[in-house]
Design a protein around this motif. Structure first.
Motif, PDB file in Angstrom:
ATOM      1  N   LEU A 141      31.464   6.674   3.395  1.00 45.87           N
ATOM      2  CA  LEU A 141      32.412   5.568   3.364  1.00 45.87           C
ATOM      3  C   LEU A 141      32.772   5.192   1.918  1.00 45.87           C
ATOM      4  O   LEU A 141      33.941   4.944   1.572  1.00 45.87           O
ATOM      5  N   SER A 142      31.773   5.200   1.051  1.00 49.25           N
ATOM      6  CA  SER A 142      32.010   4.845  -0.375  1.00 49.25           C
ATOM      7  C   SER A 142      32.896   5.879  -1.032  1.00 49.25           C
ATOM      8  O   SER A 142      33.856   5.552  -1.800  1.00 49.25           O
ATOM      9  N   ILE A 143      32.639   7.154  -0.775  1.00 51.40           N
ATOM     10  CA  ILE A 143      33.422   8.217  -1.420  1.00 51.40           C
ATOM     11  C   ILE A 143      34.853   8.194  -0.922  1.00 51.40           C
ATOM     12  O   ILE A 143      35.820   8.324  -1.691  1.00 51.40           O
ATOM     13  N   VAL A 144      35.031   8.022   0.391  1.00 50.81           N
ATOM     14  CA  VAL A 144      36.394   7.990   0.923  1.00 50.81           C
ATOM     15  C   VAL A 144      37.157   6.820   0.352  1.00 50.81           C
ATOM     16  O   VAL A 144      38.334   6.920  -0.068  1.00 50.81           O
ATOM     17  N   THR A 145      36.502   5.675   0.269  1.00 46.12           N
ATOM     18  CA  THR A 145      37.174   4.482  -0.287  1.00 46.12           C
ATOM     19  C   THR A 145      37.523   4.689  -1.753  1.00 46.12           C
ATOM     20  O   THR A 145      38.611   4.323  -2.229  1.00 46.12           O
ATOM     21  N   LEU A 146      36.565   5.257  -2.501  1.00 51.78           N
ATOM     22  CA  LEU A 146      36.826   5.515  -3.933  1.00 51.78           C
ATOM     23  C   LEU A 146      37.967   6.492  -4.100  1.00 51.78           C
ATOM     24  O   LEU A 146      38.855   6.317  -4.966  1.00 51.78           O
ATOM     25  N   SER A 147      37.965   7.530  -3.271  1.00 50.56           N
ATOM     26  CA  SER A 147      39.040   8.518  -3.372  1.00 50.56           C
ATOM     27  C   SER A 147      40.386   7.881  -3.079  1.00 50.56           C
ATOM     28  O   SER A 147      41.384   8.120  -3.770  1.00 50.56           O
ATOM     29  N   TRP A 148      40.416   7.036  -2.089  1.00 53.93           N
ATOM     30  CA  TRP A 148      41.695   6.400  -1.743  1.00 53.93           C
ATOM     31  C   TRP A 148      42.144   5.479  -2.860  1.00 53.93           C
ATOM     32  O   TRP A 148      43.312   5.429  -3.225  1.00 53.93           O
ATOM     33  N   ASN A 149      41.183   4.795  -3.497  1.00 53.26           N
ATOM     34  CA  ASN A 149      41.530   3.865  -4.568  1.00 53.26           C
ATOM     35  C   ASN A 149      42.058   4.627  -5.784  1.00 53.26           C
ATOM     36  O   ASN A 149      43.064   4.229  -6.400  1.00 53.26           O
ATOM     37  N   LEU A 150      41.412   5.713  -6.160  1.00 56.48           N
ATOM     38  CA  LEU A 150      41.852   6.509  -7.303  1.00 56.48           C
ATOM     39  C   LEU A 150      43.227   7.137  -7.036  1.00 56.48           C
ATOM     40  O   LEU A 150      44.093   7.201  -7.930  1.00 56.48           O
TER      41      LEU A 150
ATOM     42  N   GLU B 213      34.245  17.050   3.145  1.00 56.20           N
ATOM     43  CA  GLU B 213      33.560  18.216   3.703  1.00 56.20           C
ATOM     44  C   GLU B 213      32.038  18.044   3.668  1.00 56.20           C
ATOM     45  O   GLU B 213      31.330  18.387   4.604  1.00 56.20           O
ATOM     46  N   ASP B 214      31.553  17.498   2.540  1.00 54.73           N
ATOM     47  CA  ASP B 214      30.105  17.273   2.417  1.00 54.73           C
ATOM     48  C   ASP B 214      29.615  16.263   3.481  1.00 54.73           C
ATOM     49  O   ASP B 214      28.546  16.418   4.075  1.00 54.73           O
ATOM     50  N   VAL B 215      30.454  15.245   3.635  1.00 48.47           N
ATOM     51  CA  VAL B 215      30.067  14.225   4.630  1.00 48.47           C
ATOM     52  C   VAL B 215      30.035  14.832   6.045  1.00 48.47           C
ATOM     53  O   VAL B 215      29.115  14.571   6.832  1.00 48.47           O
ATOM     54  N   ASP B 216      31.030  15.653   6.389  1.00 51.05           N
ATOM     55  CA  ASP B 216      31.041  16.276   7.718  1.00 51.05           C
ATOM     56  C   ASP B 216      29.823  17.163   7.922  1.00 51.05           C
ATOM     57  O   ASP B 216      29.204  17.184   9.010  1.00 51.05           O
ATOM     58  N   GLU B 217      29.520  17.920   6.866  1.00 52.38           N
ATOM     59  CA  GLU B 217      28.337  18.791   6.976  1.00 52.38           C
ATOM     60  C   GLU B 217      27.050  17.978   7.183  1.00 52.38           C
ATOM     61  O   GLU B 217      26.192  18.331   7.996  1.00 52.38           O
ATOM     62  N   LEU B 218      26.995  16.879   6.413  1.00 55.59           N
ATOM     63  CA  LEU B 218      25.796  16.029   6.571  1.00 55.59           C
ATOM     64  C   LEU B 218      25.727  15.405   7.971  1.00 55.59           C
ATOM     65  O   LEU B 218      24.668  15.311   8.583  1.00 55.59           O
ATOM     66  N   GLN B 219      26.840  14.989   8.498  1.00 51.09           N
ATOM     67  CA  GLN B 219      26.842  14.390   9.834  1.00 51.09           C
ATOM     68  C   GLN B 219      26.453  15.409  10.900  1.00 51.09           C
ATOM     69  O   GLN B 219      25.779  15.089  11.877  1.00 51.09           O
ATOM     70  N   THR B 220      26.903  16.657  10.699  1.00 48.67           N
ATOM     71  CA  THR B 220      26.517  17.709  11.650  1.00 48.67           C
ATOM     72  C   THR B 220      25.011  17.911  11.647  1.00 48.67           C
ATOM     73  O   THR B 220      24.354  18.008  12.699  1.00 48.67           O
ATOM     74  N   LYS B 221      24.458  17.978  10.449  1.00 54.98           N
ATOM     75  CA  LYS B 221      23.001  18.142  10.342  1.00 54.98           C
ATOM     76  C   LYS B 221      22.273  16.937  10.941  1.00 54.98           C
ATOM     77  O   LYS B 221      21.249  17.083  11.619  1.00 54.98           O
ATOM     78  N   LEU B 222      22.835  15.758  10.687  1.00 59.45           N
ATOM     79  CA  LEU B 222      22.200  14.555  11.235  1.00 59.45           C
ATOM     80  C   LEU B 222      22.243  14.567  12.764  1.00 59.45           C
ATOM     81  O   LEU B 222      21.300  14.135  13.433  1.00 59.45           O
ATOM     82  N   ALA B 223      23.339  15.050  13.330  1.00 56.89           N
ATOM     83  CA  ALA B 223      23.440  15.114  14.800  1.00 56.89           C
ATOM     84  C   ALA B 223      22.397  16.063  15.383  1.00 56.89           C
ATOM     85  O   ALA B 223      21.761  15.788  16.416  1.00 56.89           O
ATOM     86  N   ILE B 224      22.215  17.214  14.696  1.00 55.86           N
ATOM     87  CA  ILE B 224      21.213  18.179  15.169  1.00 55.86           C
ATOM     88  C   ILE B 224      19.811  17.574  15.101  1.00 55.86           C
ATOM     89  O   ILE B 224      19.015  17.687  16.034  1.00 55.86           O
TER      90      ILE B 224
END
Length: 756
Positions: A53-62, A82-93
């Motif tokens: 959430l922080s990275i997406v918000t920062l990216s949108w602000n920049l 992409e990193d966040v999606d990968e992390l969420q996939t691992k978290l789901a597993i």
């Protein structure tokens, strides 16, 4: 010093710059948490969400600041996404894996048959399974959370707390602890408990957990097996026989104490693992080795061998060895079980017993009596030669068989068995005479049956001795018959003698009465005439003289009656007999005394039979007898009473020829007769007077009331009718009874033909 340019100053003064720095820091912190806490899935999921959430918000602000032309910001944002999606996939597993592990844990907690629990450092329950909740009589495991053992137990709670504190202090588990507890339902039993420290991710002890199982049945089984093992060992050691168990290599696995003592060993355990050859000579063990091999190979199911040995006292002993194969639960032969028994004394006793039995058999075989012995079940154990001769059977055909097997007469066999059972039940001898048929001839035997007891006093058999007493029995029967005939003859002779004496006495009295009557009759008439003359000369006013004259006249009349009675008694004239209805005789006689009976308050009951046959009698004379009997009955009842007049027909069954009667006709057995009975309700006849009633001048009445000739004359009249007069007391004890028995007239030929 260079001054900053306008853009730098603007960026420094831009309020959104601080916000972007905060977003960047949050994103980096989330990534750091993901990298450093791999064992906490829930924390990793939260960190990844915050970072993304922080990275997406920062990216949108920049991107908004730099504009759509800021390609670098877009690339950076895409990379972060992409990193966040990968992390969420691992978290789901990892979340799925954690859920599977939790299901496994829940299934274990729910279905394991033992009680599972987790406690904190204060020994309060954090979690338990359903089994433990039921054990503690709680409805749901959640009801136990936050509670301790002290909420459920007393002393056991103190012991459990002590164990848990020791585990927390040392970090060492308690494994395989067996405790005796009292459960919540009041029952007692054994519990197997394992307690361990409960640690967090860092290995720090945060409580305890454990598992408890009810092993009451297991402990009771173990204790039972232990008791049985000890009992079996005690039993084996207490046997006088030498018991052993050997493995296939002939090494001793078990030896009892008698075998150890025989081998010269103080403790049976010293023989375990060693062979027989190490303790016994070759002459003792020589054949045993081959026998063991045969049993192990299945060539023999059992070995029983009798052999001789010489003991330490140089005495020859007889030993019987018994061996069988020893199988495990799979049916495999894993050794030999054997026993050596010293039977020397038994063999000697058996030989001595055989000698005694032979001598006893010789004695009973030469006895003239029939001797036998049976078991409690009724089977023959011993018979003698007399028994064989009586039944015509060989001894081998009788032994071990019952009476029902050897006797064709089932009724006789049942009778013999019943008498044997009577001896056993009463535990006493039974003496009786029995009749057997020997060669078709009935023979009498005097038999005594008696119980045979063992050393404990218990009956184990029934013995019998039967002696032929046929000759004696026949002689006794003959003597009894002769004695009976003699007694009967003596009774008949005595009766005839008494009747002859009575007849002679009556004849003498008759002659005397006849003479007295003739001698007294004329003087009485003269005295009567004198009284009549004297009465005419007495003055009318002399009442005393008149009364005296009347008394004298009554005295003369009484004397005349006595004389008349004597004449009637002594008279031998033939009666005028004619057939008359018996009820008419009774009613005519009753009419003569009816007034006197009413005056004396006597009630008459008539029980006169119907359709009675006629009797051939002298009517006036028979009326005289009935009047006399009725007057006697009335005079016996001083205060009044009841007289029953009864008539009936019957057939005689108790009359024999009376040798004392002087008539040719008399009452006979089975004669048709008519009976007349006069029964009163007076005091009855004294027993001592029954034989004197017919004696002339015998009377129990006061002086002036009776002459003592009435019954004697009445009996004479009835006898002249070929009848019988009986005087006796009533069976119900309510008075006296007079019975006249007369022959019934035979029916006319026409009536007899009609009846037939």
């Amino acid at each position: 010093m260079d001054e900053p340019d306008a853009d730098t100053v603007a960026d420094r003064d831009d309020p959104s710059r601080s916000f972007r720095m905060a977003l960047a820091f949050c994103g980096l912190l989330g990534i750091g948490i993901l990298a450093t806490m791999p064992d906490h899935p829930a924390v990793r999921v939260a960190a990844a969400s915050v970072g993304a959430l922080s990275i997406v918000t920062l990216s949108w602000n920049l991107r908004r600041k730099a504009g759509v032309t800021s390609r670098e910001a877009e690339i950076l944002a895409e990379k972060l996404v992409e990193d966040v999606d990968e992390l969420q996939t691992k978290l789901a597993i990892e979340r799925d894996e954690r859920m599977v592990i939790e299901r496994y844990f829940d299934a274990l907690m729910e279905h394991v048959p033992s009680s599972l629990y987790f406690k904190d450092l204060d020994s309060r329950f954090l979690r338990t399974n359903q089994k433990m909740a039921e054990w503690f009589r709680c409805g749901h495991p959640g009801d136990m959370v936050g509670k301790s053992d002290h909420d459920f137990f007393g002393k056991h709670a103190d012991d459990a707390l002590k164990d848990e504190r020791e585990i927390i202090r040392t970090g060492l588990p308690i494994v395989g602890k067996i405790e005796f507890e009292e459960f919540q339902d009041g029952k007692q039993g054994w519990v197997l408990t394992n307690k361990m420290p409960f640690r967090d991710q860092g290995g720090k002890i945060i409580g305890t957990f454990g598992m408890s199982s009810d092993v009451t049945e297991l402990m009771e089984t173990r204790n039972t097996l232990e008791r049985e093992r000890n009992m079996l060992r005690s039993l084996i050691d207490s046997f006088p026989d030498r018991i052993f168990v050997r493995d296939p290599g002939r090494h001793y696995v078990l030896v009892n104490r008698p075998l150890a003592e025989w081998a010269g060993v103080s403790d049976p355990s010293e023989m375990v693992g060693r062979k027989p050859e190490e303790f016994f000579p070759q002459r003792v063990t020589g054949r045993g080795s081959q026998e063991d091999l045969d049993l192990l190979a299945g060539e023999r199911e059992m070995v029983i061998r009798e052999w001789l040995m010489v003991d330490a006292n140089n005495e020859e002993r007889t030993v019987v060895t018994t061996k069988v194969p020893w199988f495990d639960h799979d049916g495999r032969c894993v050794g030999i079980v054997g026993m050596d028994r010293d039977v020397t004394e038994e063999r000697r006793a058996r030989a001595e017993l055989a000698k005694m039995q032979k001598r006893l058999q010789e004695v009973v075989d030469n006895s003239p009596a029939v001797v036998y012995m049976k078991s409690r079940e009724g089977r023959y154990l011993m018979v003698n030669r007399g028994f064989e001769e009586m039944f015509g059977l060989q001894r081998s055909d009788v032994l071990s068989r019952s009476d029902e097997d050897i006797l064709s007469d089932k009724e006789a066999a049942d009778a013999f068995r019943g008498r044997d059972l009577e001896v056993i039940e009463q535990a006493a001898p039974l003496r009786l005479d029995e009749r057997f048929y020997v060669d078709g001839e009935a023979r009498w035997y005097s038999t005594v049956r008696f119980p045979l007891r063992d050393d404990r006093g218990e009956i184990y058999a029934v013995g019998g001795i039967s002696t032929d007493v046929t000759d004696r029995r026949e002689a006794e029967d003959a003597m009894r018959r002769l004695n009976k005939d003699l007694v009967k003859a003596n009774d008949d002779l005595q009766r005839a003698q008494e009747q002859l004496i009575q007849a002679e006495k009556m004849e003498s009295i008759g002659r005397l009465a006849s003479g007295v009557a003739h001698e007294v009759k004329n003087p009485l008439a003269m005295i009567g005439m004198g009284l009549e003359l004297l009465a005419r000369k007495i003055p009318d006013e002399d009442e005393t003289a008149k009364e005296t004259i009347e008394r004298m006249k009554r005295g003369i009349e009484r004397a005349k009656r006595i004389v008349k009675g004597l004449v009637d008694f002594s008279s031998a004239r033939q009666f005028k007999l004619e057939p008359v209805p018996v009820n008419q005789v009774v009613r005519d006689a009753l009419s003569l005394v009816e007034y006197q009976l009413k005056r004396e308050n006597v009630t008459v009951v008539e029980e006169l039979g119907e359709d009675l046959p006629q009797v051939e009698v002298d009517l006036p004379k028979l009326e005289q007898v009935l009047v006399n009997l009725i007057i006697n009955a009335q005079q016996a009842m001083e205060s009044g009473g009841s007289i029953t007049l009864r008539t009936y027909a019957t057939r005689l069954s108790d009359v024999k020829r009376d040798q004392g009667l002087r008539t040719s006709r008399h009452l006979r057995m089975n004669d048709h007769v008519v009976c007349i009975e006069v029964a009163d309700t007076g005091p009855g006849i004294p027993v001592e007077n029954l034989k004197k009633l017919y004696d002339p001048f015998f009377t129990t009445k006061p002086t002036g009331v009776g002459t003592g000739l009435g019954l004697a004359v009445s009996r004479k009249i009835v006898e002249l009718h070929q009848g019988r007069l009986e005087l006796l007391n009533r069976e119900d004890g309510q008075g006296a009874l007079a019975r006249i028995t007369l022959n019934a007239c035979r029916p006319a030929p026409e009536a007899a033909a009609a009846d037939s």
